[in-house]
Design a protein around this motif. Structure first.
Motif, PDB file in Angstrom:
ATOM      1  N   CYS A 139     -11.647   1.635   1.526  1.00 14.34           N
ATOM      2  CA  CYS A 139     -11.487   3.079   1.594  1.00 14.34           C
ATOM      3  C   CYS A 139     -12.704   3.689   2.286  1.00 14.34           C
ATOM      4  O   CYS A 139     -13.718   3.029   2.482  1.00 14.34           O
ATOM      5  CB  CYS A 139     -11.317   3.666   0.200  1.00 14.34           C
ATOM      6  SG  CYS A 139     -12.657   3.226  -0.912  1.00 14.34           S
ATOM      7  N   CYS A 164     -13.055   7.604  -3.578  1.00 15.63           N
ATOM      8  CA  CYS A 164     -12.564   6.232  -3.740  1.00 15.63           C
ATOM      9  C   CYS A 164     -13.597   5.230  -3.265  1.00 15.63           C
ATOM     10  O   CYS A 164     -13.535   4.058  -3.618  1.00 15.63           O
ATOM     11  CB  CYS A 164     -11.265   6.019  -2.978  1.00 15.63           C
ATOM     12  SG  CYS A 164     -11.471   5.766  -1.222  1.00 15.63           S
ATOM     13  N   SER A 190      -4.153  -0.347  -5.096  1.00 14.91           N
ATOM     14  CA  SER A 190      -4.961   0.430  -4.160  1.00 14.91           C
ATOM     15  C   SER A 190      -5.209  -0.371  -2.889  1.00 14.91           C
ATOM     16  O   SER A 190      -5.015  -1.597  -2.844  1.00 14.91           O
ATOM     17  CB  SER A 190      -6.302   0.798  -4.809  1.00 14.91           C
ATOM     18  OG  SER A 190      -7.073  -0.367  -5.024  1.00 14.91           O
ATOM     19  N   THR A 191      -5.660   0.323  -1.856  1.00 11.48           N
ATOM     20  CA  THR A 191      -5.959  -0.355  -0.591  1.00 11.48           C
ATOM     21  C   THR A 191      -7.081  -1.370  -0.768  1.00 11.48           C
ATOM     22  O   THR A 191      -7.026  -2.473  -0.207  1.00 11.48           O
ATOM     23  CB  THR A 191      -6.352   0.681   0.471  1.00 11.48           C
ATOM     24  OG1 THR A 191      -5.261   1.586   0.670  1.00 11.48           O
ATOM     25  CG2 THR A 191      -6.674   0.009   1.801  1.00 11.48           C
ATOM     26  N   SER A 245     -10.602   2.701  -5.041  1.00 14.78           N
ATOM     27  CA  SER A 245      -9.151   2.889  -5.003  1.00 14.78           C
ATOM     28  C   SER A 245      -8.827   3.939  -3.960  1.00 14.78           C
ATOM     29  O   SER A 245      -9.645   4.792  -3.634  1.00 14.78           O
ATOM     30  CB  SER A 245      -8.620   3.318  -6.371  1.00 14.78           C
ATOM     31  OG  SER A 245      -9.173   4.557  -6.730  1.00 14.78           O
ATOM     32  N   HIS A 246      -7.585   3.893  -3.467  1.00 13.23           N
ATOM     33  CA  HIS A 246      -7.210   4.812  -2.393  1.00 13.23           C
ATOM     34  C   HIS A 246      -5.707   4.995  -2.419  1.00 13.23           C
ATOM     35  O   HIS A 246      -4.984   4.016  -2.413  1.00 13.23           O
ATOM     36  CB  HIS A 246      -7.650   4.250  -1.040  1.00 13.23           C
ATOM     37  CG  HIS A 246      -7.606   5.282   0.055  1.00 13.23           C
ATOM     38  ND1 HIS A 246      -7.726   4.975   1.377  1.00 13.23           N
ATOM     39  CD2 HIS A 246      -7.453   6.619   0.009  1.00 13.23           C
ATOM     40  CE1 HIS A 246      -7.654   6.057   2.103  1.00 13.23           C
ATOM     41  NE2 HIS A 246      -7.483   7.060   1.283  1.00 13.23           N
ATOM     42  N   ASN A 247      -5.233   6.226  -2.434  1.00 16.63           N
ATOM     43  CA  ASN A 247      -3.813   6.504  -2.460  1.00 16.63           C
ATOM     44  C   ASN A 247      -3.322   6.687  -1.037  1.00 16.63           C
ATOM     45  O   ASN A 247      -3.600   7.698  -0.404  1.00 16.63           O
ATOM     46  CB  ASN A 247      -3.543   7.769  -3.293  1.00 16.63           C
ATOM     47  CG  ASN A 247      -2.072   7.971  -3.567  1.00 16.63           C
ATOM     48  OD1 ASN A 247      -1.257   7.848  -2.663  1.00 16.63           O
ATOM     49  ND2 ASN A 247      -1.750   8.290  -4.812  1.00 16.63           N
ATOM     50  N   ARG A 249       0.825  -1.207   0.000  1.00 13.21           N
ATOM     51  CA  ARG A 249       0.000   0.000   0.000  1.00 13.21           C
ATOM     52  C   ARG A 249       0.857   1.253   0.000  1.00 13.21           C
ATOM     53  O   ARG A 249       0.550   2.229  -0.702  1.00 13.21           O
ATOM     54  CB  ARG A 249      -0.919   0.002   1.224  1.00 13.21           C
ATOM     55  CG  ARG A 249      -1.995  -1.072   1.187  1.00 13.21           C
ATOM     56  CD  ARG A 249      -2.748  -1.152   2.519  1.00 13.21           C
ATOM     57  NE  ARG A 249      -3.382   0.092   2.874  1.00 13.21           N
ATOM     58  CZ  ARG A 249      -3.128   0.782   3.972  1.00 13.21           C
ATOM     59  NH1 ARG A 249      -2.234   0.334   4.838  1.00 13.21           N
ATOM     60  NH2 ARG A 249      -3.763   1.907   4.222  1.00 13.21           N
TER      61      ARG A 249
END
Length: 534
Positions: free
Chosen positions: A466, A511, A344-345, A516-518, A338
């Protein structure tokens, strides 16, 4: 004087060394260490009654009857013995032998009742504990829950095998059930998101407790009597609570949340969220599989293949140690993935659920068809128990990802469903091996495999890793609408320490729809939002 000067210089060096160690070991490490020991105590308490019943473990069948049962049900006997007086040893005859049912021994029946009472306690408490912890502080409730377990353990010898003993087991289950959501609340408040998988994986110290009580508990019962296990638990808990109070409650100085935070959980959005229920169902499937492995597979290996499965046996204890270290490994790996932005998470969480469910499901299903080699089912049992260790860094951590400010309530729902899975699996294993459809090994294993497969499919379809849109329920009025936020509630606040609020870019909130998650961006925004430094 020279000696005195040397002592002073040595004292200064020691002080500098201690200061350097304190700088490297922060409160996050202390919290993780103490929490791990607390969950290990929970595992010891859960299995303590089974170990304490060792002196009463007397079978209702004779050795000859047991040998006949193994002969008539064993796949080794039915499929692997060549016919007598046959020159071709590769030809085997499948004998049609009627099934012989083995009743539960008195010790096994007592153990089942006490285990089920503990499970009912774990089913009752998580959701209520998650709401109580918001008012009194998660660290306080976690500490007093473990303390309650120690005090009740000291009362067990006086209430042994009475109705009061069952009541004490329910109380112990209630206390242990309260530790899971409170641990998640502390994780959401005090652990950096980039370390979340590793921290949550420490919950598997429960399995480490199984191994400890298997070896140490058996030694104590054999040499000092059954009451020694209870007193050992009581002493260990009192020592743990002192250090917990000294290094966690006092040092972290949690504050109680304000009234607005207490009463504002969006229940309509919470209960209508598919992602929340997907997280709960995947925990249910995981707990069902773990119960089948611990209760059903071990008895299968004993009755069908003749393994020794006492509490201090290698097959009963060592795989749980491997489970713990495998969970930590999965947590470290997923946190690295991650942080590096490889996936993505949400994708990382789903990958771990895939590993923790699909692969063990296949192993458990095939385990009933392994045939002649006794090493094959033992290896499959060990591998399945190891692979299920990916669940915490996947499903457990997802409960924090969805709504960090409501992590305790989300995981409270998950652990409630997980306890329901334990109760159901306990019933299926007991009935499948001793009850109305006794001896149907493959049916018991097939049901567990189906639970793993179906719950994993649900999570892979609608699960997320997310923040959901409703997790930003408390948006300060002064913020412009183009800056969505979510609040991570600290456990206890004062006049100077309030609810910790972290501003996120709109892409982070969206997200929930993109899946998706940064993580790098999330960590950067957390660092810039006046986060409480430990």
């Amino acid at each position: 004087m020279a000696t005195l000067g040397q002592l002073k210089r040595s004292s200064i060096h020691i002080q500098h060394a201690v200061k350097e160690v304190q700088e490297k070991i922060n409160h996050r490490h202390i919290l993780t260490f103490m929490l791990t020991i607390g969950f290990a105590i929970g595992g010891i308490v859960e299995q303590s009654s089974s170990v304490a019943l060792l002196p009463n473990n007397k079978a209702l069948v004779s050795a000859e009857e047991f040998a006949q049962y193994v002969e008539n049900t064993s796949y080794i006997t039915r499929l692997c013995n060549p016919p007598e007086n046959d020159s071709n040893p590769d030809v085997h005859v499948v004998l049609s032998i009627p099934h012989i049912e083995i009743p539960l021994s008195l010790s096994e029946e007592t153990e089942s009742i006490l285990r089920e009472a503990f499970m009912w306690g774990c089913f009752i408490s998580p959701l209520g504990a998650s709401r109580i912890a918001v008012r009194v502080g998660a660290e306080q409730l976690f500490g007093y829950a473990i303390l309650g377990v120690g005090i009740s353990a000291a009362l067990v010898p006086a209430a042994w095998l009475t109705s009061a003993h069952v009541a004490l087991r329910i109380f112990q289950g209630i206390c242990i059930g309260a530790t899971w959501p409170t641990a998640h609340m502390m994780a959401a408040s005090w652990i950096d998101p980039k370390y979340m998988g590793t921290f949550v994986s420490c919950y598997t110290a429960v399995n480490l407790g199984y191994a400890i009580v298997g070896y140490l508990g058996t030694f104590l019962v054999t040499n000092f009597g059954r009451d020694s296990v209870c007193y050992f638990i009581c002493l260990t808990v009192f020592l743990w609570f002192f250090f917990w109070w000294r290094f966690v409650e006092v040092s972290l100085a949690f504050k109680t949340p304000n009234e607005k935070v207490r009463s504002a959980i969006p229940w309509r959005h919470f209960l209508a969220s598919p992602a929340v229920w997907a997280c709960g169902l995947v925990v249910l499937g995981s707990q069902w599989a773990d119960a089948t492995l611990m209760l059903g597979v071990l008895k299968y290996l004993k009755l069908v293949y003749g393994f020794t499965t006492s509490h201090n046996d290698v097959l009963s204890a060592v795989p749980h140690i491997g489970h713990f270290f495998a969970a930590i490994t999965f947590g470290v790996i997923v946190d690295h993935i991650r942080a590096s932005g490889i996936v993505s998470t949400t994708t990382a969480r789903k990958l771990l659920v895939y590993i923790a469910h699909f692969l063990p499901a296949a192993l458990i299903f095939v385990l009933g068809y392994t045939g002649c080699d006794p090493a094959a089912p033992a290896a499959m049992y060990t591998a399945a128990l190891t692979l299920t260790a990916a669940t915490p860094a996947g499903a457990y951590a997802s409960a924090i990802d969805l709504a960090p400010e409501y992590a305790g309530t989300t995981f409270g729902l998950c652990t409630t469903l997980g306890a329901a899975g334990l109760l159901a699996a306990n019933y299926v294993v007991r009935e499948g091996l001793h009850g109305s459809f006794a001896g149907w090994w493959r049916l018991v294993f097939g049901i567990a495999s189906a639970e793993l497969f179906l719950t994993a499919c649900v999570f892979l379809t609608i699960g997320k890793g997310c923040a959901l849109s409703w997790s930003s329920h408390y948006v300060p009025k002064q913020l412009p609408p183009e800056q969505p936020r979510f609040s991570i509630v600290t456990v206890r606040s004062s006049d100077t320490v309030g609810a910790r609020t972290n501003s996120l870019d709109s892409d982070d909130v969206l997200c929930a729809r993109r899946g998706s998650h940064n993580v790098n961006h999330l960590q950067e925004t957390l660092d810039n939002s006046k986060r409480i430094n430990i």
